[in-house]
Write an enzyme that holds these catalytic residues in place. Structure first.
Site, PDB file in Angstrom:
ATOM      1  N   THR A 167     -58.538  31.148 -27.872  1.00  0.00           N
ATOM      2  CA  THR A 167     -59.082  30.209 -28.851  1.00  0.00           C
ATOM      3  C   THR A 167     -60.545  29.984 -28.490  1.00  0.00           C
ATOM      4  OG1 THR A 167     -56.961  29.083 -29.022  1.00  0.00           O
ATOM      5  CG2 THR A 167     -58.886  27.901 -29.861  1.00  0.00           C
ATOM      6  N   LYS A 226     -57.252  28.604 -36.926  1.00  0.00           N
ATOM      7  CA  LYS A 226     -56.769  27.906 -35.725  1.00  0.00           C
ATOM      8  C   LYS A 226     -57.452  26.540 -35.581  1.00  0.00           C
ATOM      9  CE  LYS A 226     -55.153  27.414 -31.468  1.00  0.00           C
ATOM     10  NZ  LYS A 226     -53.741  27.241 -31.159  1.00  0.00           N
TER      11      LYS A 226
HETATM   12  P1  NAD Z   1     -55.072  29.903 -18.514  1.00  0.00           P
HETATM   13  O1  NAD Z   1     -56.229  29.167 -17.909  1.00  0.00           O
HETATM   14  O2  NAD Z   1     -53.700  29.669 -17.983  1.00  0.00           O
HETATM   15  O3  NAD Z   1     -55.340  31.494 -18.453  1.00  0.00           O
HETATM   16  C1  NAD Z   1     -56.599  32.088 -18.595  1.00  0.00           C
HETATM   17  C2  NAD Z   1     -56.662  33.219 -17.581  1.00  0.00           C
HETATM   18  O4  NAD Z   1     -57.895  33.924 -17.738  1.00  0.00           O
HETATM   19  C3  NAD Z   1     -56.645  32.731 -16.116  1.00  0.00           C
HETATM   20  O5  NAD Z   1     -55.533  33.303 -15.422  1.00  0.00           O
HETATM   21  C4  NAD Z   1     -57.977  33.214 -15.551  1.00  0.00           C
HETATM   22  O6  NAD Z   1     -57.903  33.616 -14.177  1.00  0.00           O
HETATM   23  C5  NAD Z   1     -58.281  34.371 -16.466  1.00  0.00           C
HETATM   24  N1  NAD Z   1     -59.684  34.740 -16.440  1.00  0.00           N
HETATM   25  C6  NAD Z   1     -60.767  33.944 -16.434  1.00  0.00           C
HETATM   26  N2  NAD Z   1     -61.888  34.664 -16.401  1.00  0.00           N
HETATM   27  C7  NAD Z   1     -61.500  35.970 -16.391  1.00  0.00           C
HETATM   28  C8  NAD Z   1     -62.199  37.201 -16.365  1.00  0.00           C
HETATM   29  N3  NAD Z   1     -63.546  37.237 -16.359  1.00  0.00           N
HETATM   30  N4  NAD Z   1     -61.484  38.337 -16.374  1.00  0.00           N
HETATM   31  C9  NAD Z   1     -60.127  38.320 -16.397  1.00  0.00           C
HETATM   32  N5  NAD Z   1     -59.413  37.175 -16.426  1.00  0.00           N
HETATM   33  C10 NAD Z   1     -60.104  36.027 -16.414  1.00  0.00           C
HETATM   34  O7  NAD Z   1     -55.136  29.583 -20.077  1.00  0.00           O
HETATM   35  P2  NAD Z   1     -53.963  29.779 -21.154  1.00  0.00           P
HETATM   36  O8  NAD Z   1     -53.210  28.516 -21.298  1.00  0.00           O
HETATM   37  O9  NAD Z   1     -53.270  31.051 -20.873  1.00  0.00           O
HETATM   38  O10 NAD Z   1     -54.837  29.912 -22.488  1.00  0.00           O
HETATM   39  C11 NAD Z   1     -55.532  31.104 -22.803  1.00  0.00           C
HETATM   40  C12 NAD Z   1     -56.164  30.934 -24.178  1.00  0.00           C
HETATM   41  O11 NAD Z   1     -55.130  30.661 -25.131  1.00  0.00           O
HETATM   42  C13 NAD Z   1     -57.162  29.788 -24.266  1.00  0.00           C
HETATM   43  O12 NAD Z   1     -58.229  30.195 -25.076  1.00  0.00           O
HETATM   44  C14 NAD Z   1     -56.352  28.660 -24.909  1.00  0.00           C
HETATM   45  O13 NAD Z   1     -57.148  27.754 -25.623  1.00  0.00           O
HETATM   46  C15 NAD Z   1     -55.428  29.458 -25.825  1.00  0.00           C
HETATM   47  N6  NAD Z   1     -54.156  28.786 -26.149  1.00  0.00           N
HETATM   48  C16 NAD Z   1     -53.436  28.159 -25.172  1.00  0.00           C
HETATM   49  C17 NAD Z   1     -52.226  27.545 -25.517  1.00  0.00           C
HETATM   50  C18 NAD Z   1     -51.414  26.841 -24.469  1.00  0.00           C
HETATM   51  O14 NAD Z   1     -50.472  26.115 -24.840  1.00  0.00           O
HETATM   52  N7  NAD Z   1     -51.669  27.033 -23.176  1.00  0.00           N
HETATM   53  C19 NAD Z   1     -51.757  27.583 -26.836  1.00  0.00           C
HETATM   54  C20 NAD Z   1     -52.502  28.279 -27.802  1.00  0.00           C
HETATM   55  C21 NAD Z   1     -53.705  28.875 -27.440  1.00  0.00           C
END
Ligand code: NAD
Length: 291
Positions: free
Chosen positions: A87, A162
């Protein structure tokens, strides 16, 4: 298919696992994430992408999506597809689309709704922006990880959908919590308010499916001391993106702006950090009139 998956956090790890379980060859990269069963661990984003027909990104924010895409696009094969499920802001999605197109890669923004449980269960909703051809080629992969996919329009349209959806969600949750706090002070039983509103014109997903009052309606984070669920800080992230987009296109979103400030207060001055976004109810219930 050969798939690269960058970002194996709360959402990315189960999504990548579902792709691997469906028989695809998935190479994953995350500096700190968990590598789920079936996903091959590689040591850089580039290595995950150089032979991939499709690359998924599931990253925290637009700045990281921009830098990762600038890193991987030069090594991606021509004709490959880049699907960004993070997102992020609409402007970054459009930038990724353009820079990908310049090197013969088809980029689509494909943010999701459904949370961590939806990701684990393969029941996400995907909202997709980008070319019809790229969408058609990717549909079977979305079907593995989700149960509904909508092609919303050109690049950025998935992010637009979204942000609009989550702005509505923030507003209805805030309104529902306010109504419970008012009912308390009027001496109206919370269960009675639910019984009336859930079948009256004030109903919404926030009231009917995710009721913020403990012990009322279906089981929700309110019944688990407001452990997320959908964390207040993730709601604030999405509301800020909605207001950033509204500023960019000069759209009037007074309720979106108000609820964004509300969540800022809740997290920065209240005790909202780490709580579910429905914990606005105890926040309101504990205070008196502020306006
Ligand atoms: P999260 O923080 O658990 O996961 C993100 C991952 O990205 C982490 O493991 C981090 O180490 C990795 N990362 C960061 N920089 C990186 C890089 N340069 N190279 C490779 N990996 C890297 O977040 P999430 O909850 O999995 O959410 C991910 C996305 O999905 C976000 O944009 C969030 O807004 C969206 N989202 C989340 C939810 C939810 O309920 N958690 C729901 C809908 C959408």
């Amino acid at each position: 298919m050969q798939i690269g998956f960058i970002g194996l956090g709360n959402m990315g790890a189960p999504m990548a696992a579902n792709l691997a379980a469906a028989g695809h060859s998935v190479s994953g990269f995350d500096p700190v994430g968990d590598y789920p069963d079936g996903v091959t661990q590689v040591v850089s984003a580039r290595l995950a992408c150089e032979n991939a027909e499709v690359v998924f990104l599931m990253l925290p924010n637009g700045a990281i999506v921009r830098s990762v895409s600038e890193d991987i696009l030069p090594v991606m094969i021509k004709g490959a597809i880049l699907l960004d499920c993070s997102t992020i802001d609409v402007a970054t999605s459009e930038y990724v689309y353009q820079t990908a197109r310049d090197v013969g890669v088809s980029a689509l923004d494909a943010p999701v709704s459904g949370g961590i449980k939806g990701a684990a269960d393969g029941k996400l909703t995907f909202m997709v922006g980008g070319s019809v051809e790229g969408f058609a080629k990717s549909q079977h992969l979305f079907d593995i990880m989700g149960n509904k996919t909508v092609h919303c329009g050109k690049a950025g349209a998935g992010q637009a959908a979204k942000l609009c959806n989550n702005m509505i969600l923030g507003i209805t949750m805030s309104g529902t919590c306010e109504a419970f706090a008012l009912a308390d002070k009027l001496g109206l039983d919370r269960q009675k308010l639910y019984d009336v509103v859930s079948t009256s014109s004030g109903y919404s997903w926030s009231m009917n499916a995710y009721c913020p009052a403990p012990g009322v309606g279906p089981v929700s984070p309110a019944d688990n001391d407001y452990a997320p669920g959908f964390a207040a800080e993730l709601m604030l992230k999405d509301l800020r993106l909605s207001q950033q987009a509204a500023t960019l296109v000069d759209a009037d979103t007074p309720m979106g702006q108000a609820v964004c400030e509300l969540y800022e207060n809740f997290i920065e001055k209240g005790d909202g950090l780490g709580k579910d976004f429905s914990a606005l109810l105890p926040f309101f219930a504990d205070r008196g009139r502020t306006i």
